[in-house]
Design a protein around this motif. Structure first.
Motif, PDB file in Angstrom:
ATOM      1  N   CYS A  38       0.822  -1.302  -0.216  1.00 35.40           N
ATOM      2  CA  CYS A  38       0.041   0.005  -0.184  1.00 35.40           C
ATOM      3  C   CYS A  38       0.840   1.331  -0.144  1.00 35.40           C
ATOM      4  N   GLY A  39       2.086   1.073   0.143  1.00 31.19           N
ATOM      5  CA  GLY A  39       3.055   2.339  -0.268  1.00 31.19           C
ATOM      6  C   GLY A  39       3.830   2.475   1.065  1.00 31.19           C
ATOM      7  N   GLY A  40       3.788   1.960   2.128  1.00 28.93           N
ATOM      8  CA  GLY A  40       4.539   2.257   3.205  1.00 28.93           C
ATOM      9  C   GLY A  40       5.923   1.387   3.230  1.00 28.93           C
ATOM     10  N   LYS A  41       6.754   2.195   4.018  1.00 25.24           N
ATOM     11  CA  LYS A  41       8.185   1.794   3.923  1.00 25.24           C
ATOM     12  C   LYS A  41       8.431   1.163   5.369  1.00 25.24           C
ATOM     13  N   PHE A  42       9.098  -0.240   5.242  1.00 25.36           N
ATOM     14  CA  PHE A  42       9.106  -0.805   6.510  1.00 25.36           C
ATOM     15  C   PHE A  42      10.845  -1.374   6.600  1.00 25.36           C
ATOM     16  N   VAL A 204      17.086   6.223  12.522  1.00 25.04           N
ATOM     17  CA  VAL A 204      15.679   6.616  12.112  1.00 25.04           C
ATOM     18  C   VAL A 204      15.601   8.099  11.483  1.00 25.04           C
ATOM     19  N   LYS A 205      16.469   8.885  11.888  1.00 28.22           N
ATOM     20  CA  LYS A 205      16.364  10.301  11.204  1.00 28.22           C
ATOM     21  C   LYS A 205      17.032  10.071   9.822  1.00 28.22           C
ATOM     22  N   PHE A 206      18.038   9.296   9.698  1.00 31.10           N
ATOM     23  CA  PHE A 206      18.766   8.934   8.294  1.00 31.10           C
ATOM     24  C   PHE A 206      17.851   8.216   7.480  1.00 31.10           C
ATOM     25  N   ILE A 207      17.205   7.227   7.696  1.00 33.08           N
ATOM     26  CA  ILE A 207      16.065   6.690   6.975  1.00 33.08           C
ATOM     27  C   ILE A 207      15.078   7.432   6.669  1.00 33.08           C
ATOM     28  N   ALA A 208      14.525   8.275   7.350  1.00 32.85           N
ATOM     29  CA  ALA A 208      13.188   9.132   7.488  1.00 32.85           C
ATOM     30  C   ALA A 208      13.738  10.104   6.385  1.00 32.85           C
ATOM     31  N   GLU A 209      14.965  10.746   6.499  1.00 39.44           N
ATOM     32  CA  GLU A 209      15.330  12.019   5.421  1.00 39.44           C
ATOM     33  C   GLU A 209      15.447  11.294   4.179  1.00 39.44           C
ATOM     34  N   HIS A 210      16.315  10.090   4.160  1.00 42.68           N
ATOM     35  CA  HIS A 210      16.499   9.197   2.761  1.00 42.68           C
ATOM     36  C   HIS A 210      14.996   9.226   2.162  1.00 42.68           C
ATOM     37  N   TYR A 211      13.756   8.884   2.654  1.00 47.09           N
ATOM     38  CA  TYR A 211      12.692   8.721   1.796  1.00 47.09           C
ATOM     39  C   TYR A 211      11.624   9.859   1.867  1.00 47.09           C
ATOM     40  N   LYS A 212      12.265  10.927   2.623  1.00 46.39           N
ATOM     41  CA  LYS A 212      11.702  12.337   2.536  1.00 46.39           C
ATOM     42  C   LYS A 212      10.305  12.301   3.431  1.00 46.39           C
ATOM     43  N   ILE A 213      10.545  11.477   4.578  1.00 46.50           N
ATOM     44  CA  ILE A 213       9.227  11.321   5.331  1.00 46.50           C
ATOM     45  C   ILE A 213       9.558  12.052   6.783  1.00 46.50           C
ATOM     46  N   PRO A 214       8.634  13.078   6.866  1.00 43.33           N
ATOM     47  CA  PRO A 214       8.770  13.723   8.343  1.00 43.33           C
ATOM     48  C   PRO A 214       8.737  12.719   9.542  1.00 43.33           C
ATOM     49  N   LEU A 215       9.535  13.009  10.303  1.00 44.08           N
ATOM     50  CA  LEU A 215       9.771  12.274  11.570  1.00 44.08           C
ATOM     51  C   LEU A 215       8.217  12.124  12.382  1.00 44.08           C
TER      52      LEU A 215
END
Length: 275
Positions: A38-42, A204-215
């Motif tokens: 459905c589009g989520g990143k795990f 978590v910050k690195f991965i979120a920034e990589h995917y351009k997802i707000p923390l």
């Protein structure tokens, strides 16, 4: 297709996602697969080294990034390429080993693909079974001397302890103030010296920034003290039911299920999708 609520979930592995017998339940697998479809990143964030977790991530069908060695390594799952790393200095590696040697402790030092142990004991055999990787034994000399001779910059220095001794040993090591280091615990029997600039929180910050997802739209879930940084960093920090009480105290939510009862599926169904 269901609509995603939190676009990124970062999960610890041992004691959180994987069951006591080393398997990942069908319930967890199916929930993760639906979430990703459905589009989520795990993503997985673990204390294991790259070689101890990469094959498990691939077995689960994950793509993208994985965090290893308490956030000190970020790896691309498909290529196996290390895209970020933060080792200890040689001096801190050696100093931590020397202190542990003085205390008569079982010691392990880590590279990305190999690790080294100063004891061939039952604790090591249990650890090897758990991570599916044999250690390189250093029995002919102190492991601190081995590290010094090789200019070894470990990703972490780990000691295996009795559960009842863990807190005291962690405090003793913390009192040494190894340069650029902090002390964490990844289980009741594991105490680790790690680079203070890297943690599961920075991962978590690195991965979120990589995917351009707000923390604030991320979930982090774990079970031990080493998971505290990521649970505090994520928008929604979750502890599984079997978690250390110190982690539960800082979590936004504690699951009804334990790691052996499909806690990840519970989290995905409750928070992963919008109603």
């Amino acid at each position: 297709m269901r609509r995603i609520n939190y676009p990124l979930i970062v999960s610890d592995f041992d004691g959180t996602l994987v069951k006591r017998d080393g398997t990942i339940s069908e319930e967890n697998r199916n929930a993760i697969n639906e979430y990703i479809a459905c589009g989520g990143k795990f993503a997985i964030s673990t204390g294991r080294m790259t070689s101890g977790i990469l094959h498990r991530a691939r077995e689960l069908g994950l793509k993208g990034l994985i965090s290893c060695c308490q956030g000190a390594i970020i790896v691309d799952i498909e290529s196996g390429e290390t895209i970020m790393e933060g080792r200890l200095s040689v001096e801190s590696t050696v100093a931590a080993c020397k202190k542990m040697e003085e205390m008569g402790l079982h010691i392990q030092i880590y590279d990305s693909w190999e690790y080294y142990s100063n004891m061939d004991d039952e604790g090591l055999k249990s650890y090897e079974r758990g991570v599916g990787m044999k250690a390189n034994l250093v029995l002919d000399k102190p492991i601190s001397k081995f590290a010094q001779e090789r200019d070894f910059r470990s990703y972490k220095v780990l000691t295996m302890v009795k559960p009842e001794d863990g807190e005291k040993i962690a405090q003793t090591l913390a009192a040494e103030h190894f340069a650029g280091c902090t002390i964490t615990r990844s289980s009741r029997t594991l105490v680790e010296v790690v680079n203070e600039r890297y943690s599961k929180g920075t991962a978590v910050k690195f991965i979120a920034e990589h995917y351009k997802i707000p923390l604030d739209k991320t979930i982090a879930v774990g079970d031990q003290q080493n998971d505290i940084p990521m649970v505090e960093t994520a928008g929604l920090g979750i502890a599984v039911q079997n978690a250390d009480e110190r982690l539960k105290a800082v979590a936004n939510y504690v699951t009804d299920a334990t790691f052996n009862e499909n806690a990840i599926a519970e989290i995905i169904h409750k928070f992963g999708f919008t109603e």
